[in-house]
Design a protein around this motif. Structure first.
Motif, PDB file in Angstrom:
ATOM      1  N   CYS A  89     -40.910  51.622  54.308  1.00  0.00           N
ATOM      2  CA  CYS A  89     -39.621  51.017  55.095  1.00  0.00           C
ATOM      3  C   CYS A  89     -39.909  52.521  55.895  1.00  0.00           C
ATOM      4  N   GLN A  90     -39.797  51.605  57.097  1.00  0.00           N
ATOM      5  CA  GLN A  90     -38.601  52.109  58.415  1.00  0.00           C
ATOM      6  C   GLN A  90     -37.881  51.998  59.084  1.00  0.00           C
ATOM      7  N   LEU A  91     -37.545  52.685  59.940  1.00  0.00           N
ATOM      8  CA  LEU A  91     -35.661  52.692  60.398  1.00  0.00           C
ATOM      9  C   LEU A  91     -35.724  51.045  61.506  1.00  0.00           C
ATOM     10  N   VAL A  92     -35.164  50.258  61.333  1.00  0.00           N
ATOM     11  CA  VAL A  92     -34.635  49.714  62.884  1.00  0.00           C
ATOM     12  C   VAL A  92     -33.736  49.980  63.695  1.00  0.00           C
ATOM     13  N   ASN A  93     -32.072  49.701  63.149  1.00  0.00           N
ATOM     14  CA  ASN A  93     -31.456  50.880  63.343  1.00  0.00           C
ATOM     15  C   ASN A  93     -30.081  51.287  62.531  1.00  0.00           C
ATOM     16  N   ILE A  94     -29.156  51.819  62.822  1.00  0.00           N
ATOM     17  CA  ILE A  94     -27.941  52.271  62.548  1.00  0.00           C
ATOM     18  C   ILE A  94     -26.506  51.788  62.953  1.00  0.00           C
ATOM     19  N   ASP A  95     -25.719  51.983  62.155  1.00  0.00           N
ATOM     20  CA  ASP A  95     -24.551  51.971  63.457  1.00  0.00           C
ATOM     21  C   ASP A  95     -23.423  52.636  62.683  1.00  0.00           C
ATOM     22  N   GLY A  96     -23.345  54.079  63.081  1.00  0.00           N
ATOM     23  CA  GLY A  96     -22.232  55.264  61.500  1.00  0.00           C
ATOM     24  C   GLY A  96     -20.759  54.646  62.220  1.00  0.00           C
ATOM     25  N   THR A  97     -19.326  54.995  61.258  1.00  0.00           N
ATOM     26  CA  THR A  97     -18.572  54.506  62.081  1.00  0.00           C
ATOM     27  C   THR A  97     -17.954  55.949  61.587  1.00  0.00           C
ATOM     28  N   ALA A 148     -16.557  58.802  56.186  1.00  0.00           N
ATOM     29  CA  ALA A 148     -17.350  57.604  57.247  1.00  0.00           C
ATOM     30  C   ALA A 148     -18.221  57.149  56.322  1.00  0.00           C
ATOM     31  N   HIS A 149     -18.856  55.372  57.472  1.00  0.00           N
ATOM     32  CA  HIS A 149     -19.389  54.806  56.547  1.00  0.00           C
ATOM     33  C   HIS A 149     -20.673  54.466  57.982  1.00  0.00           C
ATOM     34  N   ALA A 150     -21.254  53.894  57.523  1.00  0.00           N
ATOM     35  CA  ALA A 150     -23.249  54.067  57.815  1.00  0.00           C
ATOM     36  C   ALA A 150     -23.895  52.629  57.150  1.00  0.00           C
ATOM     37  N   VAL A 151     -24.199  51.279  58.435  1.00  0.00           N
ATOM     38  CA  VAL A 151     -24.634  50.207  57.810  1.00  0.00           C
ATOM     39  C   VAL A 151     -26.349  50.664  58.670  1.00  0.00           C
ATOM     40  N   VAL A 152     -27.715  50.764  57.604  1.00  0.00           N
ATOM     41  CA  VAL A 152     -29.080  50.694  58.431  1.00  0.00           C
ATOM     42  C   VAL A 152     -29.900  49.637  58.271  1.00  0.00           C
ATOM     43  N   LEU A 153     -30.795  49.099  58.596  1.00  0.00           N
ATOM     44  CA  LEU A 153     -31.638  47.596  59.188  1.00  0.00           C
ATOM     45  C   LEU A 153     -32.927  48.513  59.059  1.00  0.00           C
TER      46      LEU A 153
END
Ligand SMILES: C[C@@](CO)(OP(=O)(O)O)[C@H](O)COP(=O)(O)OP(=O)(O)OC[C@H]1O[C@@H](n2ccc(N)nc2=O)[C@H](O)[C@@H]1O
Length: 159
Positions: A89-97, A148-153
């Motif tokens: 797998c490889q990263l598409v994008n991350i959104d962290g709060t 902190a929260h994080a969501v990754v695709l």
């Protein structure tokens, strides 16, 4: 495509540095923990592990192991991303709060994004970090801790 979510909390305490996204932020209190307690990077790492069904950071980096005492969480994140790559797998994008009443995180966000983008071998455009207060509500609002929260695709290489 695979998604993952991470969440972490650390207690604010005196005598510790405040490190978020690999950035040391001047503040009267820092975060308590076995490692450097970088709560944002822990949430990102847990999101990556979640996306590949790889458990969580506690299983990979037990807080009972002296090897991880004061560990730089950028190294922890690097090791987690190696596992993600090994799983194809490889990263598409991350959104962290970041959820913190203080200090103001805005001046440090781009440095955090740069650090994460560098470790995950992706352009900074794929890495978003934001911060919010909880309007003085709850343990974050009372400045007892930071969460902190994080969501990754992720995409699988076959895609
Ligand atoms: C990063 C490290 C490095 O040692 O320490 P800290 O710097 O946060 O202290 C650890 O990986 C920090 O792992 P983290 O997962 O955040 O710690 P905890 O919340 O205490 O959970 C530790 C382990 O216990 C498990 N766990 C947690 C809570 C719960 N009710 N039941 C559980 O079985 C989790 O799955 C995890 O594998």
């Amino acid at each position: 495509m695979r998604i993952g979510h991470g969440f972490d909390v650390h207690r604010l305490t005196e005598g510790r540095p405040l490190i978020l996204g690999g950035v040391t932020i001047p503040n009267p209190k820092g975060l308590d923990g076995h490692s450097d307690a970088d709560v944002l990077l822990h949430a990102v790492a847990d999101a990556l592990l979640g996306a590949v069904g790889g458990g969580d950071i506690g299983a990979h980096f037990p807080d009972t192991d002296p090897a991880y005492k004061n560990m730089d969480s950028l190294l922890l994140l690097e090791q987690v991303y190696e596992l993600v790559r090994e799983k194809g797998c490889q990263l598409v994008n991350i959104d962290g709060t970041i959820l913190a009443q203080k200090p103001k995180m805005a001046p440090y966000i781009d440095d955090m994004r740069n650090n994460i983008a560098r470790v995950l071998e992706n352009p900074i455009s794929q890495v978003n970090v934001k911060a919010t207060t909880t309007e003085t509500l709850g343990f974050t609002g009372r400045e007892e801790g930071i969460a902190a929260h994080a969501v990754v695709l992720l995409e699988t290489r076959a895609e």
